[in-house]
Write an enzyme that holds these catalytic residues in place. Sequence first.
Site, short mmCIF file in Angstrom:
data_model
loop_
_atom_site.label_atom_id
_atom_site.label_comp_id
_atom_site.label_asym_id
_atom_site.label_seq_id
_atom_site.Cartn_x
_atom_site.Cartn_y
_atom_site.Cartn_z
N ARG A 49 0.81 -1.23 0.00
CA ARG A 49 0.00 0.00 0.00
C ARG A 49 0.83 1.26 0.00
O ARG A 49 0.55 2.19 -0.76
CB ARG A 49 -0.91 0.05 1.24
CG ARG A 49 -2.19 -0.71 1.11
CD ARG A 49 -2.59 -1.24 2.46
NE ARG A 49 -1.60 -2.20 2.90
CZ ARG A 49 -1.62 -3.48 2.56
NH1 ARG A 49 -2.60 -3.95 1.86
NH2 ARG A 49 -0.66 -4.32 2.94
N THR A 50 1.81 1.33 0.89
CA THR A 50 2.53 2.60 1.03
C THR A 50 3.26 2.93 -0.27
O THR A 50 3.16 4.05 -0.78
CB THR A 50 3.51 2.54 2.22
OG1 THR A 50 2.77 2.12 3.37
CG2 THR A 50 4.13 3.89 2.50
N LYS A 78 26.51 -4.26 -3.40
CA LYS A 78 27.94 -4.14 -3.74
C LYS A 78 28.71 -3.50 -2.60
O LYS A 78 29.91 -3.29 -2.68
CB LYS A 78 28.11 -3.28 -4.99
CG LYS A 78 27.41 -3.81 -6.22
CD LYS A 78 27.71 -2.86 -7.38
CE LYS A 78 26.85 -3.17 -8.59
NZ LYS A 78 26.98 -2.12 -9.62
N ARG A 99 11.52 4.00 3.33
CA ARG A 99 11.11 2.93 4.26
C ARG A 99 12.33 2.08 4.55
O ARG A 99 13.06 1.68 3.65
CB ARG A 99 10.00 2.08 3.64
CG ARG A 99 9.75 0.83 4.47
CD ARG A 99 8.51 0.11 4.10
NE ARG A 99 7.33 0.84 4.54
CZ ARG A 99 6.12 0.29 4.63
NH1 ARG A 99 5.94 -0.97 4.32
NH2 ARG A 99 5.09 1.01 5.03
N HIS A 127 5.36 5.67 11.57
CA HIS A 127 4.81 5.62 10.21
C HIS A 127 3.83 6.81 10.09
O HIS A 127 2.62 6.63 10.03
CB HIS A 127 4.09 4.28 10.02
CG HIS A 127 3.78 3.92 8.62
ND1 HIS A 127 3.89 4.80 7.57
CD2 HIS A 127 3.34 2.75 8.07
CE1 HIS A 127 3.55 4.19 6.44
NE2 HIS A 127 3.21 2.95 6.72
#
Length: 301
Positions: A49-50, A78, A99, A127
Amino acid sequence: MDLISSLGISKDQFNWIFDLAKEKKEEKVHHKPLLDKTVGMAFFEPSTRTYTSFDAAAKKSGASVVGFKGADMTSTVKGESFSDTIRMLNCYSDCIVLRHKYDGSAKFASEISEVPVINAGDGKNEHPTQSLIDLFTIKERFGGIDGLSYCMMGDLKYSRTTNSLLYLLNRFNPSDVYVYSPESLGVRNEVLSKLNYKCTVLSDEDFNSTLESVDVLYVTRLQKERFTDENEYHKFKGSYRVDDETITSLGKDSIVLHALPRVDEINRKIDSSDKSMYFQQARNGVPVRMALLEMIFDGKQ
Ligand code: NCD
């Protein structure tokens, strides 16, 4: 401006976002104010959703979107450092939606970044954009936020959504705020200490007798990925569930919210109840994030 914590959102800002998001939802505004902007998505953790709603919100507002979902296809593998990845996104975008699994990562990124950083979930910490969607959904349904009774239920120790929602409620006057969780998965003291209202912990018995007076029941899943001991997760699995009986015990105008994803804590049978508003809540992610992006770029304080 950055958006790192719900503690940093003022009532004026919330109202501004609410009004604009409502217009967006009702499709009263069709102009694309962000045509010259590029939104950089840095999703180091899974998201449905986000990610998707930010992507849709940015594009509907006219912005371009760059970035990644899942760090395994970036130069992180890397050996590139987190701060260099943030610096790179600064070269290609006008804001960063981040996130990450680590608490504090959004704050850290904002200290390096020259473009605004939006916290789209940092570990078990916060959040904030989800809490805007939650209160938008509540205000839309009840016409306001003050005077309502709230109960947060589930894994409140590791859930970042409930932390941000509890913080955002500091700006309002809820009549009651209750928290109900399996023992040892309660709201952490560092969170409770930042609340300016009384937050009452419910026992199993209290929960059953209080439900009737609760307007907003906010449910969270067990945050499996944040348990340090998998046995502990299995101990709590299935220990709470919202079902027909819960729905019946709630008052007739009450609602059930959940940021989703749900696992087994909400019985699918209640999806068709008028009280179950979690899918509308998810849908509200787009207009709210459209309004938020405008606020970030306007620098509205
Ligand atoms: C939440 C999250 O990522 O914290 N999901 C979301 O953004 N809608 C809730 C969760 O994962 O349980």
